[in-house]
Enzyme design. Sequence first.
Site, PDB file in Angstrom:
ATOM      1  N   ASP B 314       7.810   7.554   3.303  1.00 21.70           N
ATOM      2  CA  ASP B 314       8.062   6.145   3.053  1.00 21.70           C
ATOM      3  C   ASP B 314       8.289   5.954   1.567  1.00 21.70           C
ATOM      4  O   ASP B 314       7.591   6.531   0.745  1.00 21.70           O
ATOM      5  CB  ASP B 314       6.852   5.315   3.495  1.00 21.70           C
ATOM      6  CG  ASP B 314       6.857   5.115   4.993  1.00 21.70           C
ATOM      7  OD1 ASP B 314       7.958   4.975   5.552  1.00 21.70           O
ATOM      8  OD2 ASP B 314       5.768   5.113   5.587  1.00 21.70           O
ATOM      9  N   ASP B 351       2.100 -15.223 -15.278  1.00 16.37           N
ATOM     10  CA  ASP B 351       2.469 -14.541 -14.032  1.00 16.37           C
ATOM     11  C   ASP B 351       1.525 -13.353 -13.832  1.00 16.37           C
ATOM     12  O   ASP B 351       1.595 -12.368 -14.560  1.00 16.37           O
ATOM     13  CB  ASP B 351       3.926 -14.081 -14.158  1.00 16.37           C
ATOM     14  CG  ASP B 351       4.454 -13.560 -12.850  1.00 16.37           C
ATOM     15  OD1 ASP B 351       3.621 -13.325 -11.931  1.00 16.37           O
ATOM     16  OD2 ASP B 351       5.665 -13.357 -12.733  1.00 16.37           O
TER      17      ASP B 351
END
Lengths: 563, 688
Positions: B314, B351
Amino acid sequence: MGFLWTIVALVVALGLTWRFLGSYMEAVFDGRVRYLAWLEQPFYRLLGTGPDNEQSWRRYAGSAVVFSGAFLAFGYLLLRIQGHLPLNPQHLGAVPPALSFNTITSFVTNTNWQNYGGETTMSYFSQIGVLTVQQFVSAAVGIAVAIALVRGFSRRSSPTIGNFWVDMTRCLLYVLLPIAFLAGVVLVSQGAVQTLAGPARIHDPLNHVTQTIPRGPVGFMGAIMQLGTNGGGAFNADLAHPLENPTGLTNFLYIWLTLSIPVSLTYTFGKMVHSVRQGAALLTAMALIFGIWVGFTSYAEHQPNPAVAAAGVVHQPGGNMEGKEVRFGDTSSALFNVSMTQTSDGAVDSATDSYNPMGVFGTLTGMMLGEVTPGGVGSGLYTILIDAVIAVFIGGLMIGRTPEYLGKKIQAREVKLAGIGLLVMPITVLVLTAIAVSVHAGRVGPLNHGPHGFTEILYAMTSQGNNNGSAMAGLNGNTAFYNVVGAIDMLLGRFGVLIPAVALGGSLASKNVVPASLGTFRTDNAMFIGLVVGVIVVVGGLTFFPAVALGPIVEQLSHGRFF
Amino acid sequence: MARSTARPRPRAQPAPRGVAEARSLFDREILRQALVDAFKKLDPRVQVKNPVMFVVLVGTVVTFAESITHPGKFDWSITVWLFLTVLFANFAEAMAEGRGKAQADTLRRMRSEVEARRLRPDGTEERVAAADLVRGDLVCCEAGDLVPSDGEIVEGVASVDESAITGESAPVIRESGGDRSAVTGGTKVLSDRIVVRITAERGKTFLDRMIHLVEGANRQKTPNEIALTILLSVLTIIFIPVVVVLQPFGRYAGATVSVVILVSLMVCLIPTTIGALLSAIGIAGMDRLVQKNVLAMSGRAVEAAGDVQTLLLDKTGTITLGNRMAAGFLPVGGHTEQEVAGAAQLASLADETPEGRSIVVLAKERFNLRERDLGSGHVFVPFSATTRMSGLDVDHRRIRKGAADSVKRWVAQLGGRVPDELDAIVERVARAGSTPLVVAEEATILGVIELKDVVKQGIRERFDDMRSLGIRTVMITGDNPLTAAAIAEEAGVDDYLAEATPETKLALIKSEQEGGKLVAMTGDGTNDAPALAQADVGVAMNTGTTAAKEAGNMVDLDSNPTKLLEIVEVGKQLLITRGSLTTFSIANDIAKYFAIIPALFVATYPQLGALDVMRLHSPSSAVLSAVIFNALVIVALIPLALRGVRFRPSSSAAILRRNVLIYGVGGIVAPFVFIKLIDLLLVALHAY
């Protein structure tokens, strides 16, 4: 022709044979050679089979065993009623039961061990109808089985490995018969006799003696006896006999014929698995051992004979010439005998019993390695493939993968079958030798005592167990004991390897192919060749070292002390 | 957030640190237990399972009988050393098992009887023993409770301490629905309340299976181990007659052959070294995986890992770090890079996402822009799904960063102009496999931030290693083919499967397998289960669903997909260790022959003394030295068997060359040296 030139010529001739006969045989067994198709068909109809009738390994092996068994029984019968059959100008009577059993077993198993003198025991009918027929057929069986095993590698996920009857028929029609015929013509043209007219009687007016010179269908028998690595000649003296091996050319031809099919089959193997390099690797392994043994044995025979030296003749420029043809000399005789002991042929052109101890060591151990260098027709290939499977298994583990040979995984079943193929011969040879040296009937066999006598027995058991047929001589083999024990030796040595080989083919054929990658164990490079040579020499060495130590090694270390 | 309610973790008793608890190779406790077990294993019913060592045991009985009937120092010495040979083999196996048993004991301690709070259909609770739970029962767990058995969360979210299983002390979040819903019996809920549906029956929980596995209770021989056992049996079967026939051969030569020497020769010839260590190697291989926090459901799976030719990996978490990182500031419309960086830094100060933080870090690295104290007059604008932008309003400056389309729309609304080159830059960044974020201040677009999918450090070298082993790596990603191709290129994988779905994944595995290849993959989601089951080596992440864990044949407790590479190496190392020690064992025979054969026959044929190339003291000392060497070499190789031979990924030819040299050639030479040394020692000690 000097010894070195002989070697060079042999290498060139065999190189060409390897390339062309090898590729031709691949075409034959693939069914692409059809020029005698009109002859093939009637055979198949008779047998109720055909090329489309593929067999599983069980049926393939079963066919080979039944076929050999039928010839064994039939041949035995013919030898027993020889006196009532035609082509018997010498009016020879029935061959005795034990000898018949030993002889027919010997020829059916491609051994050609001879406990008889050809010219005094066998009628022409027996020579042609029983023995020569077997020389063709037993060779064909061996080659067919080798091809079946190779199909195991070349096929994927297949339940079948070909058809025994078809392979054998094609082998006879397209390979053995044509080559043997051509070789026979050359041999006869060189002076090998070929007649049914019975022995010649020649009166020597000078000395007032009449000589009876045995003759017979010798030339053509010589051709197939060598081509099929059989080795059983028409005469007792075999290829030392001038009427069987008349010239230097025939001597060379005999060596070439013997080596041609076993050597070429490695090319056939390579072509069938789509990589000639694979076949070349096996051939190199064979050639390495063969070359070392030729060198060693030639060197040993080039040394003076210690018995002759002890008698005062220290200077022996021709090497050990006891028991050798002056025509051939020391090294050439050694080359010949090594070629015959490492091909399961077993023919001789000199007396092994008179070899120096290390010369005997060379021929004896050549057989003990299992007849794989290059070995008998077919049997050499299938046996070295068994050794290769073991080499692949151990080597493959060492790179960290489930070992695979040509993409076929070597797992429990393959190791088991290869293991059986590996252990039957040494166990048979050693146990039967042990019996022979223990019982009275066995101990009276050898003419010599001590290590030399021991070697004579060991040599006989090794030769028969490896289906070689080479006789060291010096052993009275034509006794009930040695005839029967020898026959058992030959049967186990043949079918104890042949059946596992076919089974191995079946097991491999049923497998899918693992695609090759960088992580694949390479089976076409120097490392693999080294491993195969290692397995052959180490397994052979470890199993036979003690026995050989008690035979030729002790004799050699005794430096002229005789037994 | 749930974490705020977490209580301090109870530390009443020393918490087990998971199965991977490191123990030294020769832990004293294990050593002691192994010594005891070595004697217990003398039971013939145990011995008969190992054909090679069984032959040694029988041989020992023979020499024992011989020693009693003809007592002598030599016979007794041989008997004792043959007996020690058997014991050493048992000891090797016991050592390997001991480590597993110790781990199993640790695990068993935590499987203490737990009370479960089962929910009745009407929603009320009842207290039952965990043992009485059956599949489908609903239980409730609150902070401080141990999860009574394996199950799926059907309601709620909680932080769970899984250190008992994984050894990892940081708690993990488990929640209902999705791929993080599985909980394991024996783990501890640290916060909140969850309702769990039990999915395992008693005795079949993950913990039970784990105990079973590390203990090796009913270890099955693996395919290659079976094949090797057959080969060793074949060699044993050959060598028995080879030795037995020496009796009649000797008698023919007029020699009296000592039965004790014959037995000694036989034991020296049969492959005792590998025969003694074979099962230890297998057990230790499993154990090495456990050390890496991977549980293999069978030894077969470990072996298959060595055979794998295709690795499906993956992308996220395996090849890339999973978070995208700022990699560059690309100015447009005549602005400078520093301006872009400055604006981007301001827009990202609040952020907290890894991406946002990486922008601040990059700005600092590139232009030494420190986090500024903004004072009070500023407002953070958080990211929202509708605006798809985030930023900061300060001193009447509105700074925004976001997806190209959104920022362009925003600028257009404010009447600004979109620089011509922007689209080209944005597309270039996307094509390179990165994500472009556009930065704007008021109506002016300053430039583009390139967020890169960061490929893990060193991963390229790992893939090169794999390639040299002949293993093909395939990256699996949901990304579009363009992005996938760029990352595949950068990471150095051989192939990629873009826009992957469970179906395409399964199809890929099947097509590889049809070509004869073995495939390994990792997975965690329920929709990975079919592919995990189809793969030859399916490694389920421990964080994954129960379905995934049941479908795979290995579970990675660390849930680190990169570990697949290590698993492959362990599998290979296991086979290499077996092959190398087999080679060593057989190669040893040569020297032993040269020691024993002269000794056996030198009385009859003094000439054979020439074969005694080691010039050993006497026939008796020669035979005894060979037997002692044969026994001691087992002990000497136990650490190697447990640790495995050194393995470094390289081409098969290089690996083979190395091992043939060390274990083949070394195996021929070593015994010559050591047998001579033992002989000298025996003489020095006046033993002979």
